[in-house]
Design a protein around this motif. Structure first.
Motif, PDB file in Angstrom:
ATOM      1  N   ILE A  14     -36.116 -44.268  14.958  1.00 31.85           N
ATOM      2  CA  ILE A  14     -35.732 -42.986  15.543  1.00 31.85           C
ATOM      3  C   ILE A  14     -35.050 -42.180  14.437  1.00 31.85           C
ATOM      4  N   THR A  15     -35.632 -41.053  14.076  1.00 31.64           N
ATOM      5  CA  THR A  15     -35.120 -40.224  12.979  1.00 31.64           C
ATOM      6  C   THR A  15     -34.787 -38.834  13.507  1.00 31.64           C
ATOM      7  N   VAL A  16     -33.637 -38.299  13.041  1.00 29.67           N
ATOM      8  CA  VAL A  16     -33.217 -36.954  13.454  1.00 29.67           C
ATOM      9  C   VAL A  16     -32.856 -36.147  12.209  1.00 29.67           C
ATOM     10  N   TYR A  17     -33.424 -34.941  12.143  1.00 28.80           N
ATOM     11  CA  TYR A  17     -33.056 -33.981  11.091  1.00 28.80           C
ATOM     12  C   TYR A  17     -32.290 -32.840  11.766  1.00 28.80           C
ATOM     13  N   ALA A  18     -31.143 -32.426  11.142  1.00 32.27           N
ATOM     14  CA  ALA A  18     -30.325 -31.380  11.755  1.00 32.27           C
ATOM     15  C   ALA A  18     -29.787 -30.420  10.701  1.00 32.27           C
ATOM     16  N   GLU A  19     -29.571 -29.159  11.139  1.00 29.41           N
ATOM     17  CA  GLU A  19     -28.942 -28.130  10.302  1.00 29.41           C
ATOM     18  C   GLU A  19     -27.842 -27.458  11.123  1.00 29.41           C
ATOM     19  N   ASP A  20     -26.757 -27.047  10.420  1.00 31.87           N
ATOM     20  CA  ASP A  20     -25.717 -26.309  11.139  1.00 31.87           C
ATOM     21  C   ASP A  20     -25.749 -24.841  10.771  1.00 31.87           C
ATOM     22  N   GLU A  21     -24.819 -24.061  11.342  1.00 33.96           N
ATOM     23  CA  GLU A  21     -24.819 -22.612  11.130  1.00 33.96           C
ATOM     24  C   GLU A  21     -24.458 -22.227   9.703  1.00 33.96           C
ATOM     25  N   ASN A  22     -23.841 -23.146   8.964  1.00 32.95           N
ATOM     26  CA  ASN A  22     -23.439 -22.865   7.584  1.00 32.95           C
ATOM     27  C   ASN A  22     -24.529 -23.223   6.576  1.00 32.95           C
ATOM     28  N   ARG A  45     -25.794 -26.214   6.116  1.00 29.32           N
ATOM     29  CA  ARG A  45     -25.818 -27.626   5.708  1.00 29.32           C
ATOM     30  C   ARG A  45     -26.873 -28.373   6.523  1.00 29.32           C
ATOM     31  N   ALA A  46     -27.500 -29.377   5.888  1.00 28.80           N
ATOM     32  CA  ALA A  46     -28.542 -30.171   6.562  1.00 28.80           C
ATOM     33  C   ALA A  46     -28.240 -31.642   6.377  1.00 28.80           C
ATOM     34  N   GLY A  47     -28.701 -32.413   7.342  1.00 25.74           N
ATOM     35  CA  GLY A  47     -28.512 -33.862   7.259  1.00 25.74           C
ATOM     36  C   GLY A  47     -29.637 -34.591   8.003  1.00 25.74           C
ATOM     37  N   ILE A  48     -29.761 -35.840   7.707  1.00 24.42           N
ATOM     38  CA  ILE A  48     -30.788 -36.659   8.358  1.00 24.42           C
ATOM     39  C   ILE A  48     -30.218 -38.051   8.593  1.00 24.42           C
ATOM     40  N   ASN A  49     -30.572 -38.622   9.716  1.00 20.62           N
ATOM     41  CA  ASN A  49     -30.112 -39.985  10.008  1.00 20.62           C
ATOM     42  C   ASN A  49     -31.238 -40.722  10.726  1.00 20.62           C
ATOM     43  N   GLU A  50     -31.123 -42.054  10.717  1.00 16.68           N
ATOM     44  CA  GLU A  50     -32.212 -42.873  11.244  1.00 16.68           C
ATOM     45  C   GLU A  50     -31.649 -44.114  11.905  1.00 16.68           C
ATOM     46  N   ARG A  51     -32.274 -44.521  13.021  1.00 10.87           N
ATOM     47  CA  ARG A  51     -31.907 -45.744  13.714  1.00 10.87           C
ATOM     48  C   ARG A  51     -33.156 -46.587  13.923  1.00 10.87           C
ATOM     49  N   PHE A  52     -32.968 -47.890  13.841  1.00  9.18           N
ATOM     50  CA  PHE A  52     -34.055 -48.829  14.107  1.00  9.18           C
ATOM     51  C   PHE A  52     -33.775 -49.528  15.438  1.00  9.18           C
ATOM     52  N   ILE A  53     -34.783 -49.589  16.326  1.00 13.25           N
ATOM     53  CA  ILE A  53     -34.627 -50.315  17.580  1.00 13.25           C
ATOM     54  C   ILE A  53     -35.813 -51.255  17.768  1.00 13.25           C
ATOM     55  N   SER A  54     -35.574 -52.318  18.494  1.00 15.89           N
ATOM     56  CA  SER A  54     -36.626 -53.286  18.799  1.00 15.89           C
ATOM     57  C   SER A  54     -36.673 -53.497  20.308  1.00 15.89           C
ATOM     58  N   VAL A  55     -37.875 -53.295  20.883  1.00 17.92           N
ATOM     59  CA  VAL A  55     -38.072 -53.413  22.332  1.00 17.92           C
ATOM     60  C   VAL A  55     -38.968 -54.619  22.592  1.00 17.92           C
ATOM     61  N   ASN A  56     -38.573 -55.444  23.557  1.00 21.15           N
ATOM     62  CA  ASN A  56     -39.362 -56.630  23.881  1.00 21.15           C
ATOM     63  C   ASN A  56     -40.818 -56.266  24.164  1.00 21.15           C
ATOM     64  N   ASP A  57     -41.709 -57.066  23.571  1.00 22.15           N
ATOM     65  CA  ASP A  57     -43.147 -56.848  23.713  1.00 22.15           C
ATOM     66  C   ASP A  57     -43.745 -58.065  24.410  1.00 22.15           C
TER      67      ASP A  57
END
Length: 521
Positions: free
Chosen positions: A382-390, A392-404
């Motif tokens: 799960i990746t999110v890219y964000a920018e604020d009003e000033n 500035r930009a940032g990006i963060n990422e999460r890894f998840i595992s769902v039972n298969d």
């Protein structure tokens, strides 16, 4: 002249007297007065003289003959002089023969016959197993195992038996079949370890040949190690950075190495299935772009490498990603992905959500700091890219595992690029063909699976061929994979099906889809 006539009359009288004194058998339901019989061995060798006798109670037998026919409908006619009579027969080919005896009676003018349906002629030489192929070549506990034998003999049939499988709580195999290519379904072993048993072939009259089979069955380990790097994507200047690494394997790990900007930071040798929250103290990094790479090896030598960028600087926008009910995600149910600021006073003007590298939702201006997502089985980024009003930009990422818990699904089975239709008989070329099976699984197809193509010919109990397919194509997210084999197919009516494809959780497709093909017509 009178003497000649008297002599002739006397001859006729004597002949009539002899016939009238003869024992005439009782007529059967077919209104025939006599019978004829065949006496011959049921089993004999090639190129060895075998006596065949014809007897019976036929009076005045004429045109006595034997008709010998082999399984290829090749006939041999042998005339005899009388009933009873016998002859020496030499059978040049092994196989099953039938014998018919015929004779004409001068008394009633009818033809009499008898039929011996089977004389088994065998080659006295021992049969020979000219090689054994084990399918699949690498065996894990639970895999279905096929032994492909080539039995060399001139005999039309052989008996194949296993000796020693019962020691592993399995039934011994015993079958009578044609020589040449023979497929033995050994089944699967539930426990790993070295297995040893014998395969024996017999020419049905006691001449046999045996060979030893050694199998190495590995614990179920069809995947390389899994690596998760738990860190933020960006950090403010002068941050004392510490990240955590999770490494696991479906059997056990062997070693791991962690590199920062190409230099070895940490390494260890391990002998366990899982290591969670390995602390990696990075400390303060200079502003800019840095790389963290983790390498892991399991006990079979399978390797995995995962990398992550770390950005350091005050110009980057910092935030976290939160996932509702993260520890109990259920496929098909909804979860909330939210953006949580780690700084005060942040006003977002743009947020873009990505699932497994693909854009999921985008907000510009009137942003939404959460989205609803329908959970899919397997591993996801799960990746999110964000920018604020000033700006500035940032990006963060999460890894998840769902039972298969679901097996892969067959998308298509193709021959020479043309998809087969499961609802009808498909015509394919005679000779060499390229056969491909395409599978899909939301949690990812195992690249280390060993799909097996089974080909069964109509009206025959034995397999026409069993072949190990190879991975020929896989999508970047590994959710779709194609396996291919090239093989030659002769005239006939065949059934194709594939088994042995599994996903990354070990769920295996069981070959439920069967396709019908025809060649040469």
């Amino acid at each position: 002249m009178k003497r000649i006539i008297l002599s002739f009359l006397l001859f006729l009288f004597i002949l009539f007297f002899l016939i009238s004194c003869a024992v005439i058998p009782e007529k059967d339901s077919s209104d025939k007065m006599f019978e004829i019989n065949i006496k011959a061995s049921d089993v004999t060798e090639t190129f060895k003289e075998t006596e065949v006798m014809v007897d019976g109670n036929i009076v005045g037998a004429k045109n006595v003959m034997l008709e010998i026919v082999n399984e290829y409908n090749e006939k041999k006619i042998i005339p005899l002089k009388k009933v009873p009579d016998s002859t020496k027969v030499v059978f040049e080919k092994p196989g099953e023969y039938s014998i018919v005896a015929k004779a004409l009676s001068l008394i009633d003018g009818k033809e009499y016959s008898n039929y011996k349906p089977r004389v088994f002629v065998y080659d006295p030489q021992k049969p020979f197993i000219d090689g054994i192929e084990v399918i699949p070549s690498t065996i894990f506990a639970g895999d279905e195992i096929i032994l492909h034998l080539y039995v060399n003999t001139n005999n039309p049939k052989v008996k194949v038996e296993t000796v020693g499988l019962s020691g592993y709580e399995k039934e011994e195999i015993s079958m009578t079949t044609k020589p040449g290519d023979i497929f033995l379904n050994v089944g699967s072993f539930s426990k790993d370890g070295d297995k040893e048993f014998f395969v024996k072939v017999d020419n049905l009259v006691g001449m046999e040949y045996a060979t030893k089979v050694n199998l190495k069955v590995y614990p179920i380990d069809k995947e390389p190690p899994t690596i998760i790097i738990n860190s933020k994507f960006s950090y403010p200047t002068n941050s004392n950075i510490q990240v955590y690494v999770d490494i696991s394997d479906d059997v056990k790990l062997s070693s791991y190495e962690i590199y920062l900007d190409g230099e070895l930071k940490l390494e260890d040798t391990v002998d366990q299935e899982e290591m969670k929250n390995i602390p990696v103290q990075i400390g303060k990094l200079s502003p800019g772009d840095h790389s963290l790479i983790v390498k892991a090896t399991d006990w079979l030598g399978k390797k995995t490498m995962t990398g992550k960028r770390i950005l350091v600087g005050d110009t980057y926008l910092n935030f976290e990603i939160a996932i509702s009910n993260e520890t109990n995600l259920i496929p098909g149910h909804s979860t909330i992905i939210s953006v949580v600021p780690t700084e005060e006073g942040i006003n977002f003007r743009k947020i873009v959500y990505f699932i497994d590298g693909k854009e999921y939702k985008r907000f510009d201006g009137d942003v939404q700091t959460f989205v609803d997502w329908t959970v899919e089985e397997g591993e996801h980024y799960i990746t999110v890219y964000a920018e604020d009003e000033n700006g500035r930009a940032g990006i963060n990422e999460r890894f998840i595992s769902v039972n298969d818990n679901s097996a892969p699904r067959l998308i298509s089975l193709s021959v020479n690029g043309e998809k087969l239709d499961i609802s009808k008989t498909n015509s394919i070329p005679l000779g060499m063909n390229s056969i491909s099976a395409c599978f899909m699984d939301p949690g990812g197809i195992s690249k280390y699976a060993t799909p097996i193509l089974y080909i069964r010919e109509d009206h025959y109990p034995d397999y026409y061929d069993i072949l190990e397919m190879k991975l020929s194509e896989i999508s970047p997210d590994e959710k779709e994979a194609t396996f291919t084999i090239n093989t030659s197919i002769g005239y006939g009516y065949f059934y194709f099906f594939v088994k042995g494809v599994s996903d990354k959780e070990g769920n295996e497709y069981q070959g439920e889809d069967v396709f019908t093909v025809i060649t040469g017509y």
